[in-house]
Design a protein around this motif. Structure first.
Motif, PDB file in Angstrom:
ATOM      1  N   LYS A   1       0.294  46.398  17.174  1.00 45.89           N
ATOM      2  CA  LYS A   1      -0.420  46.484  18.459  1.00 45.89           C
ATOM      3  C   LYS A   1      -1.413  45.334  18.644  1.00 45.89           C
ATOM      4  O   LYS A   1      -2.474  45.485  19.263  1.00 45.89           O
TER       5      LYS A   1
ATOM      6  N   LYS B   1       1.844  42.151  22.931  1.00 44.89           N
ATOM      7  CA  LYS B   1       2.986  42.766  23.609  1.00 44.89           C
ATOM      8  C   LYS B   1       3.885  41.640  24.091  1.00 44.89           C
ATOM      9  O   LYS B   1       3.444  40.762  24.835  1.00 44.89           O
TER      10      LYS B   1
ATOM     11  N   GLN C   1       1.505  38.905  25.736  1.00 39.46           N
ATOM     12  CA  GLN C   1       0.196  39.447  26.088  1.00 39.46           C
ATOM     13  C   GLN C   1      -0.576  39.720  24.803  1.00 39.46           C
ATOM     14  O   GLN C   1      -0.085  40.425  23.913  1.00 39.46           O
TER      15      GLN C   1
ATOM     16  N   LEU D   1      -3.233  41.640  22.891  1.00 34.83           N
ATOM     17  CA  LEU D   1      -3.887  42.935  23.077  1.00 34.83           C
ATOM     18  C   LEU D   1      -5.171  43.062  22.259  1.00 34.83           C
ATOM     19  O   LEU D   1      -6.103  43.740  22.679  1.00 34.83           O
TER      20      LEU D   1
END
Length: 227
Positions: A203, A206, A213, A215
């Protein structure tokens, strides 16, 4: 060829050595240099070419890279406004072939200096000598950093560093592809895809089509320094 007089003052805003009160160098530059334009994606120099001119970038960005026998690329450095390619200068001064590839990242405007002028001005101007020597110092540092990365840092750390360095682009959205990252860092697209997938599972990022992206930039930046 020469540079039109109406371009003299605008060029002083982009080329720092024209502001060093060296009237002789300025005279030589304006009378012997010329202006040129190159298109985005256009090759500038191929490995093995002889260098007939030194370009000083006025607008845009050029990429200098090596191409391995396996077809992989690795970026050595980029050249922006007011900068020149030290490999080109070295080839002119030592009369050896260009040892890499150069291409336009964007549309480029440049001032072009003939090879014989590059060498002649060294004996004419201490300001020009300082400019050439400063190129050596800055670009040598860049290349050493690339070598250190390749030899001493794991690829996941290098990719984390690459993404973190571009974190402020478009609200943490980086427009790029797996192949572009591979070409920048000298690895395969498959390796990049695997590592990005790992980052996505953690995580940190993305992955979308043509973009990444970010995060959790703090954790991603810290990852590049992990042992």
């Amino acid at each position: 060829m020469s540079i039109p007089i109406e371009q003299h003052e605008p060029l002083k805003k982009r080329i720092r050595f024209l502001n060093q009160n060296d009237a002789r160098l300025n005279e030589l530059f304006y009378s012997q240099a010329s202006l040129a334009k190159f298109n985005s994606g256009q090759p500038i120099c191929h490995e093995g070419n002889q260098c007939s001119h030194l370009a000083i970038v006025l607008n845009g960005t050029a990429r200098i890279y090596k191409l391995g026998e396996n077809g992989r690329e690795i970026t050595l450095y980029r050249i922006g406004q007011g900068e020149s390619c030290i490999l080109t200068a070295s080839c002119i001064l030592s009369e050896i072939p260009f040892p890499a590839f150069a291409t336009c990242d964007t549309d480029i405007e440049a001032a072009i200096i003939p090879a014989n002028a590059v060498k002649h001005w060294l004996s004419e101007s201490s300001v020009w000598r300082d400019y050439i020597f400063s190129l050596v110092a800055s670009r040598l540092s860049n290349i050493i950093h690339v070598v250190e990365d390749v030899v001493f840092r794991k690829m996941d750390r290098r990719i984390a560093g690459y993404l973190s360095s571009r974190a402020m682009e478009n609200d943490h959205l980086i427009t790029t592809t797996h192949q572009v990252i591979a070409s920048e860092l000298g690895t395969s697209r498959e390796v990049v895809s695997r590592i990005l997938k790992d980052f996505e599972q953690e995580k940190l990022i993305k992955v979308t089509r043509g973009a990444i992206q970010l995060l959790d930039i703090k954790r991603l930046a810290g990852k590049q320094h992990e042992p």
